[in-house]
Design a protein around this motif. Structure first.
Motif, mmCIF file in Angstrom:
data_model
loop_
_atom_site.group_PDB
_atom_site.id
_atom_site.type_symbol
_atom_site.label_atom_id
_atom_site.label_comp_id
_atom_site.label_asym_id
_atom_site.label_seq_id
_atom_site.Cartn_x
_atom_site.Cartn_y
_atom_site.Cartn_z
ATOM 1 N N SER A 126 6.441 7.527 0.256
ATOM 2 C CA SER A 126 7.100 7.359 1.558
ATOM 3 C C SER A 126 6.093 7.305 2.704
ATOM 4 C CB SER A 126 8.093 8.495 1.792
ATOM 5 O OG SER A 126 7.425 9.728 2.011
ATOM 6 N N LEU A 176 14.101 5.252 0.847
ATOM 7 C CA LEU A 176 12.902 4.822 1.553
ATOM 8 C C LEU A 176 13.201 3.664 2.500
ATOM 9 C CD1 LEU A 176 9.888 5.096 1.983
ATOM 10 C CD2 LEU A 176 9.502 3.734 -0.075
ATOM 11 N N GLN A 209 7.374 11.109 -4.687
ATOM 12 C CA GLN A 209 8.248 10.394 -3.762
ATOM 13 C C GLN A 209 7.728 10.514 -2.331
ATOM 14 O OE1 GLN A 209 12.288 11.805 -3.617
ATOM 15 N NE2 GLN A 209 13.022 10.064 -2.433
#
Length: 451
Positions: A43, A270, A39
């Motif tokens: 990002s 995000l 993740q």
């Protein structure tokens, strides 16, 4: 869950090369929990637009990565100068049977001669153990029964009970559990016979189709009296298909969980941190279910999802309907969620997809349905077979027309991609034949990213 490197900026994940950059993989477990390392990698991607692709059934991470490498390859040459793409491959725990060859990935011999009626091959057995790690004893016995192919009703009854355990359903009357697919509740011999008929329809060798040497009883090759091979031994191909359908039943439910509880919230986080970033969601098979169910986590009036492209989606063609044709008081599981997309929801479908044309309706039919396992009923159709249904005003286009004239800027649209999605062997047909530049161009047009 264990951390997995995302390969940001290198195009390499776990030793598997990916030709596009920047590329990263976003990894989820079966409950939708995200790997925080992946993740974080996503990002930090420097891009104006993220292509987020969720695979369908795959035996391992490397198969998914190969799919992403192949599908993403044309995009850089298709987008306009103001678009900087970032490529994200969603990895979630699914599997495929190794006797389901993928065009361009597997050998021509595998495409021509899958082994659909015999014992479990080592690759499939290993994939099943990874998919059901807590069910090794049951899988051992399932493998034994498939290898023995006993001409015995008792063997089929035992097999059916094991399959219900794997699928996580109980042998209860339809009035108690009407939402359980009939293939797990009906008489197991009748189910295996129906699945054997379906295999014959899909052109599987040695299953009673014309030219295979297995005679059909009176009533024709698709009639109720079909007997495949000698006695009950000829129904073990259908039994193996029942095992396949149990795996798909679990994957179908898992895909919704990963989308709604995993991918959707991650994309929302995000988008909140980077409001200028545009997202374009792509899903194949059950991966189309993943990305579609992720829309449940999109806040009202949010505009960060700019397009959704569904490639041979393995979920209901009524999913986006406000009202079901057969039950006006009920809508589809995703009713109205196309309105959370600031762009179109494009559903690609193909008549050459045997998995969705033949097996999906059979496996989706609910317990107690009066149509019977082999009865035709539009309630159980897949969006990847005939596109979006029961959504007023949703246009239906050929792929050539969509590429020549463009797709609508909002709402659902169905695109017949059968002109390119047409290759593949039994039992799934062209279900995985999706790596075509024409489909990449469709994604670009849907997302208004073209030159």
């Amino acid at each position: 869950m264990a951390n997995v490197g995302g390969g940001f900026g290198t195009g390499v994940v776990g030793g598997v090369g990916v030709g596009v950059r920047p590329y990263a993989e976003l990894t989820f477990d079966s409950e939708g929990d995200v790997d925080r390392v992946t993740q974080g990698t996503v990002s930090r991607m420097e891009a104006t637009d993220l292509l987020v692709f969720a695979h369908g059934w795959n035996s391992d991470r490397s198969t998914a990565t190969r799919l992403y490498d192949r599908f993403f390859a044309p995009f850089e040459g298709l987008v306009g100068s103001g678009v900087r793409l970032g490529y994200v491959g969603v990895v979630w725990p699914s599997m495929r049977f190794s006797d389901e060859p993928i065009p361009d990935f597997d050998t021509l011999a595998a495409l021509a001669e899958p082994d659909l009626g015999g014992a479990l091959d080592p690759l499939t057995r290993r994939a099943l153990e990874e998919f059901w790690p807590e069910r090794r004893a049951e899988l051992d016995r399932v493998a034994e029964l498939l290898a023995e192919r006993a001409d015995s009703a008792a063997a089929f009854i035992e097999f059916g009970a094991l399959i219900r355990e794997l699928a996580g359903v109980d042998a209860v009357p339809a009035l108690v559990a009407p939402s359980v697919p009939a293939i797990f509740t009906d008489d197991v011999l009748e189910v295996c016979r129906a699945l054997s008929v379906a295999l014959a329809r899909a052109g599987a060798p040695g299953t009673g189709a014309a030219g295979t040497g297995a005679p059909a009883a009176a009533g024709g090759p698709e009639g109720p009296g079909l007997t495949v091979g000698a006695g009950m031994r000829g129904l073990w191909g259908g039994a193996k298909e029942l095992l396949r359908q149990a795996a798909y039943y679990k994957m179908k439910k898992r895909a919704g969980v990963v989308g709604e509880r995993g991918l959707g919230p991650v994309l929302a986080q995000l988008a909140a941190a980077r409001p200028a970033l545009r997202f374009h969601l792509i899903g194949h098979s059950f991966g189309a279910r993943v990305v579609s169910f992720s829309l449940r986590a999109v806040p009202d009036r949010a505009r960060y999802v700019k397009s959704v492209t569904l490639l041979q989606g393995a979920f209901s063609h009524y999913a986006f309907a406000d009202r079901l044709p057969h039950d006006k008081g009920t809508g589809g599981a995703l009713r109205g969620l196309q309105r959370r997309v600031d762009g179109p929801v494009v559903a690609c479908h193909s008549p050459h997809d045997s998995a969705l044309k033949i097996f999906y309706p059979l496996a989706s039919r609910m317990a107690g349905d009066s149509a019977g396992l082999l009865g035709f009923d539009e309630r159980w159709g897949a969006i990847g077979h005939d596109g979006v249904q029961a959504v007023p005003g949703a246009p239906r286009l050929t792929l050539d027309t969509a590429l020549r004239e463009g797709v609508p800027t909002t709402g659902c649209v169905s695109v017949d991609a059968g002109s390119v999605v047409r290759r593949g062997g039994a039992p799934s047909g062209a279900h995985s034949d999706i790596c075509h530049e024409e489909l990449a161009r469709l994604v670009v047009d849907a997302g208004r990213m073209g030159r």
